[in-house]
Structures are given as structure tokens and as C-alpha cells.
Design an enzyme around this catalytic site. Structure first.
Site, PDB file in Angstrom:
ATOM      1  N   HIS A  95      11.408   2.595   1.899  1.00  0.00           N
ATOM      2  CA  HIS A  95      10.721   2.505   0.608  1.00  0.00           C
ATOM      3  C   HIS A  95      11.074   3.602  -0.390  1.00  0.00           C
ATOM      4  O   HIS A  95      10.883   3.425  -1.598  1.00  0.00           O
ATOM      5  CB  HIS A  95       9.211   2.540   0.846  1.00  0.00           C
ATOM      6  CG  HIS A  95       8.415   1.776  -0.176  1.00  0.00           C
ATOM      7  ND1 HIS A  95       8.829   1.596  -1.478  1.00  0.00           N
ATOM      8  CD2 HIS A  95       7.232   1.133  -0.088  1.00  0.00           C
ATOM      9  CE1 HIS A  95       7.933   0.884  -2.135  1.00  0.00           C
ATOM     10  NE2 HIS A  95       6.960   0.582  -1.317  1.00  0.00           N
ATOM     11  N   THR A  99       6.370   2.610 -10.179  1.00  0.00           N
ATOM     12  CA  THR A  99       5.132   1.837 -10.066  1.00  0.00           C
ATOM     13  C   THR A  99       3.959   2.588 -10.685  1.00  0.00           C
ATOM     14  O   THR A  99       4.019   3.795 -10.934  1.00  0.00           O
ATOM     15  CB  THR A  99       4.801   1.544  -8.586  1.00  0.00           C
ATOM     16  OG1 THR A  99       4.604   2.785  -7.891  1.00  0.00           O
ATOM     17  CG2 THR A  99       5.893   0.736  -7.930  1.00  0.00           C
ATOM     18  N   TYR A 154      -6.298  -1.074  -4.684  1.00  0.00           N
ATOM     19  CA  TYR A 154      -4.988  -0.699  -5.228  1.00  0.00           C
ATOM     20  C   TYR A 154      -4.176  -1.971  -5.464  1.00  0.00           C
ATOM     21  O   TYR A 154      -3.983  -2.757  -4.546  1.00  0.00           O
ATOM     22  CB  TYR A 154      -4.269   0.206  -4.223  1.00  0.00           C
ATOM     23  CG  TYR A 154      -2.894   0.693  -4.617  1.00  0.00           C
ATOM     24  CD1 TYR A 154      -2.689   2.027  -4.920  1.00  0.00           C
ATOM     25  CD2 TYR A 154      -1.798  -0.148  -4.626  1.00  0.00           C
ATOM     26  CE1 TYR A 154      -1.427   2.501  -5.249  1.00  0.00           C
ATOM     27  CE2 TYR A 154      -0.534   0.305  -4.962  1.00  0.00           C
ATOM     28  CZ  TYR A 154      -0.355   1.626  -5.264  1.00  0.00           C
ATOM     29  OH  TYR A 154       0.909   2.090  -5.594  1.00  0.00           O
TER      30      TYR A 154
END
EC number: 2.3.1.21
Length: 781
Positions: free
Chosen positions: A485, A614, A601
Site C-alpha cells: 500500500h 487520499t 472512515y
């Protein structure tokens, strides 16, 4: 024998008669072709680099401007207002430069300067246009005059065929929100989660922070925003991902699934051949910058998709655990780092405990799908047994980062171990030829669950979790990805995945027997079996990492399901946002599941700004909780409350996308406070709040290479991630076409509060209950 043949391609011996040379024409031919390909690649990169560098102008516009300026010399009109004469006076006078030549050179220099000036004007004009975000706040299907004008101007300045990185220099920087706005929005977001007394205390702490030390922290943050390309992204990558010392398997990595209903071939080697070839095609276009840009989105993350590996570092600082895992108290402590290389010519394949190095080029070109199939079939048929410690070696990448970093330095820094590890870490990507079969089976309600768990963690030692991504090809021909990630987010991986799926099925294809199309080249060098010499002490470390990883994997409770009662088509006829509809359904499901609300979230992107990644949308609001309570209390104003909650959610999502989110600003203020040694009770409280419901939407149809209206079976099931909180849920969803939504739900078995299957049933019922508020029916196909 192919390696031996190539090894003697060039040979010489000394004899009494002199030096006897032996040259292989075949090998020399491949050397020549490889060189030609290399220089061609450099030329294309140079050309595309120039096109990107002068965008939104073009090199041909320079020639047109030079001709126009030169033509004025013969009409005795001076468009430079004396500047050409001034340039001519500064040129060195030479016997070889006539007055006429000096005039021509001066005119060319003036035209070139004027051309660069126009480029800067156009670029800053485009940047000003891309800084306008009013269009995103307008109702769907309704465009104001200013938005229409903006759209036409952007199209006009964008040119006909912009390259992938053409817009990078014109993208605006992410703005730093005002502290007052961030604090106000934060208090608004936690109001439905706190009683009056707790909220009053939080309000007091927040107001104190706003007075001091927030102004001081904000000044440093504004200074960083002036100096850096993006005031968030580098710190986000460092402190959220690379400085985390816990296992990245399940906790950070995410996965993406294959086509739901279609398996193009059941031959494992053939599917791997086509897919790897499609990925190489995508990588070639990526390296040349030839993919069409998604306007006006930043393409920065795509640079590190291939040839990238996360390298473990030893952490020495203590950590503060909170909702931002990996944010250390000592921000100067060592961390992992990303190693990105250019144009790697091999990949590493894992099968049945062995690692093989496979070359991707032959004679200066990519291997054809049929050639790759041959190589992978050789690996599948190789009877070699794993060496001691080799089978579970990759468990080191699944366990604790410090343990892996120390083992890497001690046991893999020299000899055959270093050479083999270098082959893995420098590979284009990592491929696992899995010995299991997975995929969607309509007759097996658990098939997607097992498929998801396999992609997320596998056996804990058959994916190299540090690579930018691991491609997994199953025994039955199905496939998927496990992605690291830190280098990028799921929309970036999704962009590549859509290209690969479309290329595999609609361009490359298979024979009737399921093999890759094309002839087989039997002269390819065999895949190289990587060698290892792993001592018993290192084998014990591998075992400990595997044990830890297996405990994490066994605790993951996963449930994936297809919601086909209705989809985007019906939701749009309800005149509401599909994402807002689903988020409110998740709030209703969460309340029914646990009897209370929680901090939620939802991932949003900030890629309309340079190097944006993000932002968080806090989906649990006063409006959403009022709607949920009305649904449970048989209220008469449900529809009105739903519309208010949906509008609120949409507005928050838009604010997050346009740089006015809450959490990244607070995160960066926290990092500054740590650098300055300032203790802030408010920031400490904010970063200690757990996200018990973490959600994300998987994008689709970014490239529009497959018409899902015409080919409804060629759709992906999307992807998912592991649970974020020990007692919470992770939910990923993909809106597939008009009539299907796929959900991926994760939680932990050990928590008595969670049950992924139960939550899935609550989501399904919540979707149906909200739909019942509207007088609409699903259209018949």
C-alpha cells in the site's frame, strides 16, 4: 542446453597458430536486437519527455512561430518592438556570421523566448482552470454557465492527445485549510458520538488548541506547502506506512479479484502467460507515458507500480498507538524505504516452495504469451524440492518488520542468499503459481470468502508482501492481486487491472484448447532456480514470523457477497448519489449490528492536486444518525431525513476531494507538533480515536475498455482489505454496472462484538429497507 549454447556465443582460445575466435551469429543477433530496442526505447522516452515538458504547447508550434517571426523580416514589420535588434547586438561578431545570418539567429532566439513565455502563460492558465472546483459541487446533470465555460476552456488547452504526465506541471497544490474550519468540522463530526458532557469537554480542548499551539503549527505547515509538491503525501507515506513496525500482511496490503463470471482458460500456465504479457504492455506504455491521463487527476503514483519493492528498516523509536498506526513519537527514527528501479527485465515466480527467475525479454522484445506459457509450464513441471528454509521464506515479509530487517542484514547480505534476494527485490513484480483453486462459485456461499482470504494473506508464505504487487494465478485459471500500500492506492492498481483484464480477454485471447495463441519458441533459456543457503538460526526466525503471520491470518473473519437486488441504475432514479445511498445503508447496518454509532472512515481521493493521495470522509454525521433513528423508530419523516443525510454526505465528500478535509490536516499538524516537541492534548485525543467502521469504494470503468452493457459477464468483483480496528469492520464495495454491487467485509474472529456474515446480512437488509422508502422498481433487463 539453451543456456550453455548462449554461454559459448563468444569464445576464444590461444593456439600455436594464434588466437582462434568462435562467434555465434545467433547470440550476436540477439545482442544487436537488444541494443536497438534499448536505443529505440530511449528515443521514445526522450520524445515523450519533450512533449510533456512543453505541454500544453507542442514542438511543431515552435516551428510555426519561428516561421511567422522570420516572415515578418521581409515585410519590414518588427513584432519584437526592437528586441531582435537588441539580441543581434549582443551576439558575438564573427567573420563567419554575416549581418543577415545574425538577423536570422536573433529572430530564432526571440521566437524561442516568446514560445517559452507562451508555454508558461498557457500552463499557468491551465493551472488556474484546474484550481476551479465549483463544478464538483453542482447537482448531477446540471451545469452552470461558468462550468460549461470552464469545461470548454480546459478541453481547448488540453490538446487532442495529451500524454499521461502532461498535466503534472499544471496541477494545483493541495491547499492548507484554515485551522478554524478544520476544528469546527471536527467538532461537528464527533457530535453524534458524544454525550453532552463529553462533547463540552472536547469543545473546550479544541478551543484551547485553536488558540495555542495551532497558529504556530499552522505557520510551519503553510511553509511546507510552499516548499513541497504536496504538504501531506510524503509524510503520509513515511509515517502511516513506512514507519509502521507491525506486519503489513492483512494490516496494510489489499487485494483485487478476477472477473466474476468468466474464466478465459482453465490452464494455469496459459492464463499466466497472457496476463504477464498484458502487464508488460501496460508497463511499456507507462514508462513511455503513453497512457491517456484521467483529467484532471494526478498520475504521480503510477510511476512506482512496477520494479518497486519495500525494503525493511530497523526501528529504534517508541511508538504511540492510535488511529494513525505507524506515527512514531520520535519522527526521526529509521523506517522502511521504497526501492524503485527502471525497466527490470525479469520477474520471480513462486511455486510449491521454490523461487524461479524468468527473463521477460528475448532478442530485445517482450516474450510472447505462448513463450511465457512455456516458461511457466516448465516451472509447474519442475520436480525440484525446496531447500531447507526456502518454502516459508516469504513469511519474513508477512511478520514483524524489525525481525525481517535484522534477518535481512544478517543472513541475506552476501553470497547466494544476497543474489537470490536481489533477484526478488529487483524483479518487475512477483508471481505466485498457486496450487489451490479459488473463484466465485454460485453453488458455494463461502467461495468468495475463501477467495478473498487467499488473496489477502494466502498461506502467509506464498506471496512476497513487500513487492509493489504479487500476481496470483490459481490452479483453475482464476487470478488476483495482492498489493503493497505505501507506493500507491487502489484506484491506481485498478487502472492497471482493467487494462490487463480487457487485453487478456479481448485482444490476446486463447486457442480452443485454452493455450496462448502463437508459436512456441523452444530455444528459450530455462527459468533459473534461485539458490539459498539458509542456516538453522534463520530458519527459526522464519518459523516465528510464520507463526505470527498465521495467527493474524487465522483471526481474519471475511465475508464477500453479491448484492443483485438492485444497483446504480435504481439508486440514480431515486435522485441520490449511489455512494451516499450505500454509506447511509452502512450506518443503518452498523447501528443494527452493535446498537450504537461509531467513528466511520470513508476513503476519498485528492488526486485533483499535485501528488495527491487520499482524504477521510467522516460518514457518521448528525444527519445520518437522525435518519437511522427514524428508520428504527417508525418515524414519518424518513425520506426527508434521508435526503438531508445524503446531501450532507455528498457535500463532505466534495469538500474532502477539493482539499477541505479534516484528518490529513490534523495529521500533519500532529507531525509538526512532534518535530517541535509540543504536546497537544487535542491532537493526542484525535489520533487515539479508533475507526471501528472503515470503508472504501473500489472504482471501475476508469478506462472503458470493456462495454459492460454489451458484455455484462465481464465484470470484476473488486477488492478489499483487512479490518482496521480489533472490534470493528472493514468494508469495501464496488458498484458494478447498473444492477450489481459487491461487498467485501472483514473483521476479527476473537472480537465478540463482530461477525462479518451477520454484518453482511444487516447491510443487505438496510439496502432493501432504504430502497422501500422510494416508489421505484428495478428495471427489467
Amino acid at each position: 542446453m539453451a543456456e550453455a549454447h548462449q554461454a559459448v556465443g563468444f569464445q576464444f582460445t590461444v593456439t600455436p597458430e594464434g588466437i582462434d575466435l568462435h562467434l555465434s551469429r545467433e547470440v550476436l543477433k540477439h545482442i544487436y536486437l537488444s541494443g536497438v530496442t534499448s536505443w529505440r526505447k530511449r528515443a521514445i522516452r526522450l520524445k515523450n519527455g519533450i512533449l510533456t515538458g512543453v505541454y500544453p504547447a507542442s514542438p511543431s508550434s515552435w516551428l510555426i512561430l519561428v516561421i511567422a517571426i522570420m516572415s515578418t523580416l521581409y515585410t519590414r514589420v518588427d513584432p519584437s518592438m526592437g528586441m531582435i535588434d537588441s539580441i543581434k547586438e549582443t551576439l558575438p561578431v564573427s567573420d563567419y556570421m554575416t549581418v543577415q545570418t545574425q538577423t536570422v539567429v536573433s529572430a530564432i532566439l526571440f521566437a524561442t523566448g516568446l514560445w517559452f513565455s507562451l508555454i508558461l502563460i498557457l500552463r499557468y492558465t491551465l493551472k488556474a482552470l484546474l484550481s476551479y472546483h465549483g463544478w464538483i459541487f453542482e447537482s448531477h446533470g446540471k451545469k452552470s454557465f461558468s462550468t460549461k465555460l470552464w469545461l470548454n476552456l480546459v478541453k481547448m488547452l488540453s490538446g487532442q492527445r495529451p500524454l499521461l504526465y502532461s498535466f503534472q506541471a499544471s496541477l494545483p497544490k493541495l491547499p492548507v485549510p484554515r485551522v478554524e474550519d478544520t476544528v469546527r468540522r471536527y467538532l461537528e463530526s464527533v457530535r453524534p458520538l458524544l454525550d453532552d458532557e463529553a462533547y463540552k469537554q472536547m469543545e473546550t480542548v479544541a478551543n484551547e488548541f485553536e488558540k495555542d499551539p495551532a497558529p504556530k503549527l499552522q505557520k510551519y505547515l503553510i511553509l511546507k506547502s510552499w516548499w513541497s509538491a504536496n504538504y501531506v503525501s510524503d509524510w503520509w507515506e513515511q509515517y502511516i506506512y513506512l514507519r509502521s513496525r507491525g506486519p503489513i500482511m492483512v494490516n496494510s496490503n489489499f487485494y483485487t479479484m478476477d472477473l466474476l463470471y468468466i474464466t478465459p482458460t482453465h490452464r494455469q500456465a496459459a492464463r499466466a502467460g497472457n496476463v504477464v504479457h498484458a502487464m508488460l504492455q501496460y508497463r511499456r506504455k507507462l514508462e513511455r507515458g503513453e497512457h491517456a491521463p484521467v483529467i484532471p487527476m494526478c498520475s504521480f503514483q503510477m510511476e512506482r507500480m512496477f520494479n518497486t519493492c519495500r525494503i525493511p528498516g530497523v526501528e529504534t523509536g517508541n511508538q504511540e498507538k492510535g488511529s494513525f498506526p505507524g506515527v512514531p513519537c520520535h519522527v526521526s527514527a529509521p523506517a522502511d524505504y521504497l526501492q524503485h528501479l527502471k525497466d527490470r527485465k525479469h520477474l520471480v515466480v513462486y511455486h510449491r516452495g521454490r523461487f524461479f527467475k524468468v527473463w521477460l525479454y528475448y532478442g530485445g522484445r517482450h516474450l510472447f504469451p505462448s513463450e511465457l506459457e512455456t516458461q511457466f509450464q516448465r516451472i509447474l513441471g519442475d520436480p525440484t524440492e525446496p531447500r531447507p528454509g526456502e518454502e516459508r521464506l516469504a513469511a519474513l515479509t508477512a511478520g514483524d518488520r524489525v525481525t525481517w530487517a535484522r534477518a535481512r542484514m544478517k543472513y541475506f547480505s552476501q553470497g547466494v542468499n544476497k543474489a537470490s534476494l536481489d533477484a526478488i527485490e529487483t524483479a518487475a513484480f512477483f508471481l505466485t503459481l498457486d496450487d489451490e483453486s479459488h473463484g466465485y462459485d454460485p453453488e458455494n456461499g463461502r467461495s468468495l470468502d475463501m477467495y478473498a482470504k487467499s488473496l489477502l494473506h494466502g498461506k502467509c508464505y506464498d506471496r512476497w508482501f513487500d513487492k509493489s504487487f504479487t500476481l496470483i494465478i490459481y490452479k483453475n485459471g482464476k487470478m488476483g492481486l495482492n498489493a503493497e500500500h505505501s507506493w500507491g492506492d487502489s484506484p491506481i492498481v485498478g487502472h492497471m487491472w482493467e487494462y490487463v483484464l480487457a487485453t487478456d480477454c479481448f485482444q490476446l485471447g486463447y486457442t480452443e484448447e485454452g493455450h496462448c495463441k502463437g508459436d512456441t519458441n523452444k530455444g528459450l533459456a530455462l527459468p533459473t532456480l534461485l539458490q539459498w543457503d539458509i542456516p538453522s538460526e534463520c530458519q527459526e526466525i522464519i518459523t516465528r514470523s510464520y507463526t505470527l503471520a498465521k495467527e493474524i491470518a487465522d483471526d481474519v473473519d471475511f465475508h464477500s457477497f453479491l448484492f443483485d437486488e438492485f444497483g446504480k441504475g435504481l439508486i440514480k432514479r431515486c435522485r441520490t448519489s449511489p455512494d451516499a445511498f450505500i454509506q447511509l445503508a452502512l450506518q443503518l447496518a452498523q447501528f443494527r449490528d452493535k446498537g450504537k454509532f461509531c467513528l466511520t472512515y470513508e476513503s476519498s481521493m485528492t488526486r485533483m492536486f499535485k501528488e495527491g493521495r487520499t482524504e477521510t470522509v467522516r460518514s457518521c454525521t448528525c444527519e445520518s444518525t437522525a435518519f437511522v433513528r427514524a428508520m428504527e423508530d417508525e418515524g414519518k419523516t424518513r425520506l426527508e431525513l434521508f435526503q438531508k443525510a445524503a446531501d450532507k454526505h455528498q457535500n463532505m465528500y466534495r469538500l474532502a476531494m477539493t482539499g477541505s478535509g479534516i484528518d490529513r490536516h490534523l495529521f500533519c499538524l500532529y507531525i509538526v507538533s512532534k518535530y517541535l516537541g509540543i504536546d497537544s492534548p487535542f491532537l493526542k485525543q484525535v489520533l487515539s480515536e479508533p475507526w471501528r467502521l472503515s470503508t472504501s469504494q473500489t472504482p471501475q470503468q476508469q478506462l472503458n475498455l470493456i462495454d459492460i452493457q454489451k458484455f455484462p459477464k465481464y465484470v470484476s468483483a473488486g477488492g478489499g482489505f483487512g479490518p482496521v480496528a480489533d472490534d470493528g469492520y472493514g468494508v469495501s464495495y464496488i458498484i458494478v454496472g447498473e444492477n450489481l454491487i459487491t461487498f467485501h467485509i472483514s473483521s476479527k474472529f476473537f472480537s465478540p462484538e463482530t461477525d462479518s456474515y451477520r454484518f453482511g446480512q444487516n447491510i443487505r437488509q438496510a439496502m432493501l429497507d432504504i430502497k422501500a422508502l422510494f416508489n421505484v422498481e428495478k428495471k427489467k433487463p
